[in-house]
Design a protein around this motif. Structure first.
Motif, PDB file in Angstrom:
ATOM      1  N   ILE A  59       3.269   5.640  -9.417  1.00  0.00           N
ATOM      2  CA  ILE A  59       4.587   6.248  -9.162  1.00  0.00           C
ATOM      3  C   ILE A  59       4.871   7.347 -10.181  1.00  0.00           C
ATOM      4  O   ILE A  59       5.278   8.457  -9.825  1.00  0.00           O
ATOM      5  CB  ILE A  59       5.706   5.182  -9.223  1.00  0.00           C
ATOM      6  CG1 ILE A  59       5.497   4.098  -8.169  1.00  0.00           C
ATOM      7  CG2 ILE A  59       7.076   5.820  -9.116  1.00  0.00           C
ATOM      8  CD1 ILE A  59       5.647   4.559  -6.751  1.00  0.00           C
ATOM      9  N   ILE A  60       4.654   7.057 -11.449  1.00  0.00           N
ATOM     10  CA  ILE A  60       4.962   8.008 -12.512  1.00  0.00           C
ATOM     11  C   ILE A  60       4.065   9.238 -12.459  1.00  0.00           C
ATOM     12  O   ILE A  60       4.537  10.372 -12.546  1.00  0.00           O
ATOM     13  CB  ILE A  60       4.855   7.329 -13.891  1.00  0.00           C
ATOM     14  CG1 ILE A  60       5.967   6.288 -14.039  1.00  0.00           C
ATOM     15  CG2 ILE A  60       4.915   8.352 -15.024  1.00  0.00           C
ATOM     16  CD1 ILE A  60       5.803   5.371 -15.242  1.00  0.00           C
ATOM     17  N   LYS A  61       2.757   9.018 -12.310  1.00  0.00           N
ATOM     18  CA  LYS A  61       1.813  10.142 -12.409  1.00  0.00           C
ATOM     19  C   LYS A  61       1.577  10.872 -11.102  1.00  0.00           C
ATOM     20  O   LYS A  61       1.398  12.084 -11.090  1.00  0.00           O
ATOM     21  CB  LYS A  61       0.484   9.645 -12.968  1.00  0.00           C
ATOM     22  CG  LYS A  61       0.599   9.173 -14.395  1.00  0.00           C
ATOM     23  CD  LYS A  61      -0.711   8.694 -14.930  1.00  0.00           C
ATOM     24  CE  LYS A  61      -0.537   8.212 -16.362  1.00  0.00           C
ATOM     25  NZ  LYS A  61      -1.798   7.869 -16.986  1.00  0.00           N
ATOM     26  N   ASP A  62       1.545  10.149  -9.978  1.00  0.00           N
ATOM     27  CA  ASP A  62       1.186  10.776  -8.705  1.00  0.00           C
ATOM     28  C   ASP A  62       2.361  11.059  -7.790  1.00  0.00           C
ATOM     29  O   ASP A  62       2.251  11.857  -6.875  1.00  0.00           O
ATOM     30  CB  ASP A  62       0.188   9.887  -7.938  1.00  0.00           C
ATOM     31  CG  ASP A  62      -1.153   9.789  -8.625  1.00  0.00           C
ATOM     32  OD1 ASP A  62      -1.434  10.629  -9.517  1.00  0.00           O
ATOM     33  OD2 ASP A  62      -1.925   8.883  -8.296  1.00  0.00           O
ATOM     34  N   ASN A  63       3.503  10.384  -8.007  1.00  0.00           N
ATOM     35  CA  ASN A  63       4.670  10.549  -7.145  1.00  0.00           C
ATOM     36  C   ASN A  63       4.261  10.489  -5.662  1.00  0.00           C
ATOM     37  O   ASN A  63       4.472  11.433  -4.920  1.00  0.00           O
ATOM     38  CB  ASN A  63       5.394  11.857  -7.456  1.00  0.00           C
ATOM     39  CG  ASN A  63       6.736  11.933  -6.759  1.00  0.00           C
ATOM     40  OD1 ASN A  63       7.346  10.922  -6.437  1.00  0.00           O
ATOM     41  ND2 ASN A  63       7.207  13.138  -6.521  1.00  0.00           N
ATOM     42  N   GLU A  65       4.019   9.887  -1.676  1.00  0.00           N
ATOM     43  CA  GLU A  65       5.007   9.897  -0.591  1.00  0.00           C
ATOM     44  C   GLU A  65       4.954   8.595   0.216  1.00  0.00           C
ATOM     45  O   GLU A  65       5.927   8.204   0.827  1.00  0.00           O
ATOM     46  CB  GLU A  65       4.764  11.083   0.334  1.00  0.00           C
ATOM     47  CG  GLU A  65       5.040  12.412  -0.340  1.00  0.00           C
ATOM     48  CD  GLU A  65       4.804  13.579   0.580  1.00  0.00           C
ATOM     49  OE1 GLU A  65       4.722  13.383   1.821  1.00  0.00           O
ATOM     50  OE2 GLU A  65       4.687  14.702   0.070  1.00  0.00           O
TER      51      GLU A  65
END
Length: 67
Positions: A59-63, A65
């Motif tokens: 979640i933090i690094k790749d965001n 969808e």
């Protein structure tokens, strides 16, 4: 049926790793590891399930969808 009989959820795990067991480079950078066909298949799976679990670093690094 598994939940009804055993009261446990049915879980599917899909992951992609390199032959040496890595999911990113030593610097933390990542690119597609799986092929296009595999990515299409995972989208079909996501359509069938009511939940998707993702690690906090994803979640933090790749965001993602998660579409």
């Amino acid at each position: 049926m598994k939940y009804i009989v055993y009261k446990k959820p049915f879980v599917t795990l899909k992951s992609a790793i390199t032959l040496d067991g890595k999911i990113a480079t030593y610097t933390g950078e990542s690119k597609w590891i799986s092929c296009e066909e595999s990515r299409k298949d995972v989208h079909k799976l996501r359509n069938k399930y009511s939940g998707i679990m993702v690690g906090i670093n994803t979640i933090i690094k790749d965001n993602p969808e998660l579409t």
